[in-house]
Write a protein that holds these residues in place. Structure first.
Motif: not given
Length: 512
Positions: A333-343, A457-466
């Motif tokens: 969740x933290x990783x996805x938040x970081x990526x979403x905020x940055x994007x 949406x917003x979770x694609x960066x962690x899709x494999x892990x999810x």
């Protein structure tokens, strides 16, 4: 009343459970038990008066729980094994053990150095070694069994000792050679070291050390052979064991009942909110609650469970695995938040950079390592991630000949990343809802192993892990439904449909 009255998908959602429930070995087959067996008066939801539990009954229930937990761990954890562990040398227990053992071996050495030697303690050691070696033998190994009993015949050794004719080194060499035949290949080097040891007392001490290692090897070999049988019969075995626990301790479903009751209350609250916003909604909300939905929502709550609280009894065997999944989801969740905020803040500057989100993930993962430990400072880690993200973005811009981020933009970016940890943070809440939606969708799938639900949406960066975490989570949930479905059905029936005649309902066994 079946659990899956509104979602037929649950009837075949547990491939793992279905495969473990079948057995091709008739001599080991166990009798499955239906709803009747899980709806005895010992259920805490019944009107029966409390039963006084004796100490023996409590110990019997504790043993059943231990057996159930061990069998479950062996079957579902392919890496489960027994490890040889000793007390740390600097610990109090380790120091005491070292002192006691040294005194014993020093005393043995003094006895063997007497003239004539005193063999009584050595003979007792040989007798113990004989019993250990015999315990390693498989049924039918009569020749080596007879040989061990003949060579290590303590009565004969005592007679030899009376005439000072004990070949103690010969006996030790026989023991070492026998150990070499019985040990696992991993112990071959230990056997070689034994053969190179000349001092008889040190040799006997090392023999016992290697025998302890061989006991562990034998236990793990037994576990390895037992695992396929347990996997075939685990559903019936766990259900039977839990029924025995329930009969010994009628309160063994109290926490589970409370867990399901809270889930029902959450659903009633949700339906009430929907009814207030929709004037034409059905007011008889309690009757339209889906038992499957109630149960699935209860499982979802486990992903946000405070594990300082006791988990429902029916989930104790998977408590560690569920806690690990919750901790992994917190990190994702933290990783996805970081990526979403940055994007959102600098997306235009990095839109042409391939796999930039993965680069942000690689920055975040090591800095979030161990984030669920009490000593971990999440605020400090987020500050470090913010600095690293700004540096990464600026480096990318410089490499493409573009101006770096302004001080204000960098400050805002680092500030928003640092605020992820705050309660009710909008970005964190959004990502959390999407993770919950994905997990909820996963539980509704007829077969999660063949297809996964669409990633929000917003979770694609962690899709494999999810998907990996989701697969583990769904396996745990579906297997738990297979084992404890009759117990859940009984509780749900009494909480949702208290006026339903019990005779007919108890004959139905949930399929999910």
């Amino acid at each position: 009343m079946p659990l899956n009255d509104d979602q037929s998908s649950d009837s075949d959602s547990s491939r793992l459970s279905e495969s473990t429930a079948s057995s091709s070995d008739s001599e080991y087959s166990r009798q499955s038990f239906n709803s009747d067996s899980s709806s005895k008066p010992s259920s805490p939801a019944s009107a029966s008066p409390p039963k006084v539990i004796t100490f023996d009954e409590l110990m019997a229930a504790a043993k059943n729980l231990t057996d159930l937990t061990l069998a479950h761990e062996i079957a579902v954890n392919a890496n489960f094994c027994i490890k040889h562990e000793d007390f740390p040398q600097n610990s109090f227990a380790g120091t005491v053990k070292q002192i006691v053992h040294k005194a014993f071996w020093d005393h043995l050495e003094s006895e063997l150095n007497e003239d004539p030697p005193e063999y009584e303690h050595a003979i007792k050691l040989f007798e113990e070694i004989k019993e250990i070696l015999l315990s390693f033998l498989t049924p039918g190994a009569n020749r080596i069994q007879n040989q061990i009993c003949e060579v290590l015949d303590t009565d004969l050794i005592r007679q030899q000792a009376e005439h000072n004719a004990v070949d103690i080194h010969g006996l030790a060499n026989y023991i070492i050679n026998t150990m070499g035949k019985l040990c696992a290949p991993i112990r071959d080097n230990d056997i070689k070291q034994l053969k190179a040891t000349d001092n008889i007392v040190e040799l006997l001490r090392q023999i016992f050390h290697v025998l302890d290692l061989m006991k562990v090897d034998m236990a793990n070999y037994t576990i390895q052979n037992l695992r396929p049988y347990l996997q075939r019969n685990l559903v019936d075995y766990e259900r039977t064991k839990f029924q025995e626990i329930l009969e010994e301790t009628p309160s063994a479903l109290d926490l589970t009942t409370e867990w399901i009751k809270e889930s029902i209350e959450d659903e009633l609250s949700s339906i009430s909110d929907e009814s207030s916003s929709s004037p034409g909604a059905d007011s008889s909300s309690k009757r339209i609650i889906s038992p499957t939905l109630v149960l699935n929502n209860g499982y979802l709550k486990l992903l946000q469970w405070d594990y300082r609280k006791t988990i429902p009894e029916t989930l104790l065997t998977d408590e560690v695995r569920l806690q690990e999944l919750r901790e992994k989801l917190n990190q994702l969740k933290i990783i996805a938040c970081v990526c979403l905020i940055t994007n959102n803040m600098v997306g235009a500057a990095i839109v042409d950079v391939p796999d930039f989100a993965d680069q942000l993930k690689r920055i975040s993962v090591p800095l979030l390592e161990g984030m669920n430990k009490k000593t971990f400072d999440l605020k400090e880690a987020l500050n470090a991630i913010g600095v690293q993200v700004c540096s990464k973005v600026n480096r990318s811009l410089t490499e493409r000949g573009l101006p770096m981020l302004t001080e204000e933009t960098q400050s805002n970016l680092m500030g928003q990343i640092a605020h992820i940890v705050e309660e009710n943070n909008p970005v964190s809440s959004l990502i959390d809802k999407r993770i919950q939606f994905f997990m909820r969708s996963l539980l509704a799938l007829p077969n999660f192993q063949k297809c996964m639900p669409t990633m929000p949406g917003g979770l694609s960066v962690i899709q494999t892990e999810m998907e990996f975490v989701g697969s583990q989570y769904a396996s745990i949930v579906n297997f738990n439904k297979q084992v404890y479905g009759p117990f859940y059905a009984n509780i749900l029936r009494k909480l949702l449909f208290p006026d339903t005649p019990m005779g007919k309902a108890e004959t139905e066994t949930p399929t999910s």
